[in-house]
Design a protein around this motif. Structure first.
Motif, PDB file in Angstrom:
ATOM      1  N   ALA A 164       0.834  -1.210   0.000  1.00  0.00           N
ATOM      2  CA  ALA A 164       0.000   0.000   0.000  1.00  0.00           C
ATOM      3  C   ALA A 164       0.868   1.259   0.000  1.00  0.00           C
ATOM      4  N   ALA A 165       1.949   1.250   0.772  1.00  0.00           N
ATOM      5  CA  ALA A 165       2.841   2.407   0.813  1.00  0.00           C
ATOM      6  C   ALA A 165       3.497   2.624  -0.560  1.00  0.00           C
ATOM      7  N   TRP A 166       3.914   1.530  -1.209  1.00  0.00           N
ATOM      8  CA  TRP A 166       4.503   1.637  -2.541  1.00  0.00           C
ATOM      9  C   TRP A 166       3.469   2.140  -3.550  1.00  0.00           C
ATOM     10  N   MET A 167       2.235   1.615  -3.474  1.00  0.00           N
ATOM     11  CA  MET A 167       1.188   2.058  -4.404  1.00  0.00           C
ATOM     12  C   MET A 167       0.910   3.546  -4.231  1.00  0.00           C
ATOM     13  N   LYS A 168       0.830   4.007  -2.985  1.00  0.00           N
ATOM     14  CA  LYS A 168       0.586   5.431  -2.719  1.00  0.00           C
ATOM     15  C   LYS A 168       1.652   6.283  -3.399  1.00  0.00           C
ATOM     16  N   GLU A 169       2.914   5.908  -3.202  1.00  0.00           N
ATOM     17  CA  GLU A 169       4.018   6.653  -3.807  1.00  0.00           C
ATOM     18  C   GLU A 169       3.945   6.604  -5.334  1.00  0.00           C
ATOM     19  N   SER A 170       3.650   5.443  -5.875  1.00  0.00           N
ATOM     20  CA  SER A 170       3.584   5.269  -7.325  1.00  0.00           C
ATOM     21  C   SER A 170       2.439   6.074  -7.937  1.00  0.00           C
ATOM     22  N   ILE A 171       1.260   5.987  -7.332  1.00  0.00           N
ATOM     23  CA  ILE A 171       0.100   6.732  -7.850  1.00  0.00           C
ATOM     24  C   ILE A 171       0.367   8.228  -7.791  1.00  0.00           C
ATOM     25  N   GLU A 172       0.904   8.705  -6.676  1.00  0.00           N
ATOM     26  CA  GLU A 172       1.181  10.137  -6.552  1.00  0.00           C
ATOM     27  C   GLU A 172       2.227  10.584  -7.567  1.00  0.00           C
ATOM     28  N   GLU A 173       3.272   9.794  -7.742  1.00  0.00           N
ATOM     29  CA  GLU A 173       4.325  10.149  -8.692  1.00  0.00           C
ATOM     30  C   GLU A 173       3.788  10.226 -10.119  1.00  0.00           C
ATOM     31  N   GLU A 174       2.928   9.288 -10.484  1.00  0.00           N
ATOM     32  CA  GLU A 174       2.382   9.245 -11.844  1.00  0.00           C
ATOM     33  C   GLU A 174       1.280  10.283 -12.080  1.00  0.00           C
ATOM     34  N   PHE A 175       0.376  10.417 -11.116  1.00  0.00           N
ATOM     35  CA  PHE A 175      -0.850  11.165 -11.356  1.00  0.00           C
ATOM     36  C   PHE A 175      -0.835  12.617 -10.891  1.00  0.00           C
ATOM     37  N   LYS A 176      -0.082  12.928  -9.848  1.00  0.00           N
ATOM     38  CA  LYS A 176      -0.094  14.309  -9.340  1.00  0.00           C
ATOM     39  C   LYS A 176       0.311  15.341 -10.383  1.00  0.00           C
ATOM     40  N   PRO A 177       1.345  15.086 -11.206  1.00  0.00           N
ATOM     41  CA  PRO A 177       1.682  16.113 -12.203  1.00  0.00           C
ATOM     42  C   PRO A 177       0.523  16.429 -13.149  1.00  0.00           C
ATOM     43  N   ILE A 178      -0.273  15.447 -13.465  1.00  0.00           N
ATOM     44  CA  ILE A 178      -1.420  15.659 -14.345  1.00  0.00           C
ATOM     45  C   ILE A 178      -2.571  16.314 -13.592  1.00  0.00           C
ATOM     46  N   LEU A 179      -2.843  15.831 -12.411  1.00  0.00           N
ATOM     47  CA  LEU A 179      -3.970  16.363 -11.652  1.00  0.00           C
ATOM     48  C   LEU A 179      -3.675  17.759 -11.138  1.00  0.00           C
ATOM     49  N   GLU A 180      -2.417  18.081 -10.878  1.00  0.00           N
ATOM     50  CA  GLU A 180      -2.079  19.447 -10.476  1.00  0.00           C
ATOM     51  C   GLU A 180      -2.217  20.405 -11.639  1.00  0.00           C
ATOM     52  N   VAL A 181      -1.992  19.940 -12.874  1.00  0.00           N
ATOM     53  CA  VAL A 181      -2.248  20.769 -14.056  1.00  0.00           C
ATOM     54  C   VAL A 181      -3.722  21.173 -14.046  1.00  0.00           C
ATOM     55  N   SER A 182      -4.573  20.266 -13.573  1.00  0.00           N
ATOM     56  CA  SER A 182      -6.008  20.512 -13.553  1.00  0.00           C
ATOM     57  C   SER A 182      -6.405  21.545 -12.516  1.00  0.00           C
ATOM     58  N   GLU A 183      -5.552  21.809 -11.533  1.00  0.00           N
ATOM     59  CA  GLU A 183      -5.929  22.717 -10.463  1.00  0.00           C
ATOM     60  C   GLU A 183      -5.404  24.127 -10.673  1.00  0.00           C
ATOM     61  N   VAL A 184      -4.815  24.404 -11.827  1.00  0.00           N
ATOM     62  CA  VAL A 184      -4.293  25.738 -12.103  1.00  0.00           C
ATOM     63  C   VAL A 184      -5.446  26.695 -12.318  1.00  0.00           C
TER      64      VAL A 184
END
Length: 184
Positions: A164-184
């Motif tokens: 679960a800890a690895w998945m959390k890190e992996s999901i955040e690493e992959e998805f945050k750059p895209i989802l943060e683009v959405s919050e501009v």
């Protein structure tokens, strides 16, 4: 619902209750800053009669209460900010729900913590269904597939703390750059 992450959990939970073995959740942001959120499943699907009423808050499959607000509220959230909502379903084939949001519109709901919502779906459903998460924005793409993870891990459960800890890190690493683009 206060943010999109709550809609993600709600719609995916509907897919799980429908007996889906694969739930695909997508987030796509285009150059015009329109986010399209979709969930596709291979669950039991809906009859044409039920599908015609599913956006009515007084239509639900629940037996504990007489209202079902998830789908009507998703539709309202999308339309409130100049977006759109659609749903397709067929008995025995599954359901496809999609909603678009104009991220520049002042009435657009916040994203919330979508990465945590995606992780929650997997950790709370470690055996089934499988999940495929995808996201894209101009020049960016992300993907996370529990089928590949299960194959790599063998018998190790997806809700094991180190996994679960690895998945959390992996999901955040992959998805945050895209989802943060959405919050501009």
């Amino acid at each position: 619902m206060r943010d999109l992450s709550m809609h993600v959990l709600d719609i995916a939970q509907n897919s799980i209750k429908a007996g889906a073995t694969l739930v695909t959740v997508r987030f796509d942001v285009n150059e015009q800053e329109v986010l399209t959120f979709s969930v596709r499943d291979n669950g039991c699907g809906m009859s044409p009669e039920f599908l015609a009423r599913v956006t009515d808050p007084f239509t639900t499959t629940r037996t504990t209460r007489k209202v079902g607000l998830g789908i009507p509220m998703l539709k309202q959230s999308a339309e409130m900010c100049g977006g759109a909502f659609g749903i397709e379903s067929a008995v025995g084939e599954g359901t496809y729900i999609h909603a678009s949001f104009d991220l520049r519109n002042i009435d657009c709901i916040p994203m919330g913590d979508i990465c945590d919502s995606l992780l929650t779906l997997v950790v709370l459903n470690p055996d089934k269904p499988d999940f495929l998460f995808r996201a894209s924005a101009p020049g960016l793409e992300a993907s996370f597939d529990t089928r590949q993870l299960r194959q790599a891990l063998g018998e190790v459960p997806l809700n094991e703390p180190d996994v679960a800890a690895w998945m959390k890190e992996s999901i955040e690493e992959e998805f945050k750059p895209i989802l943060e683009v959405s919050e501009v």
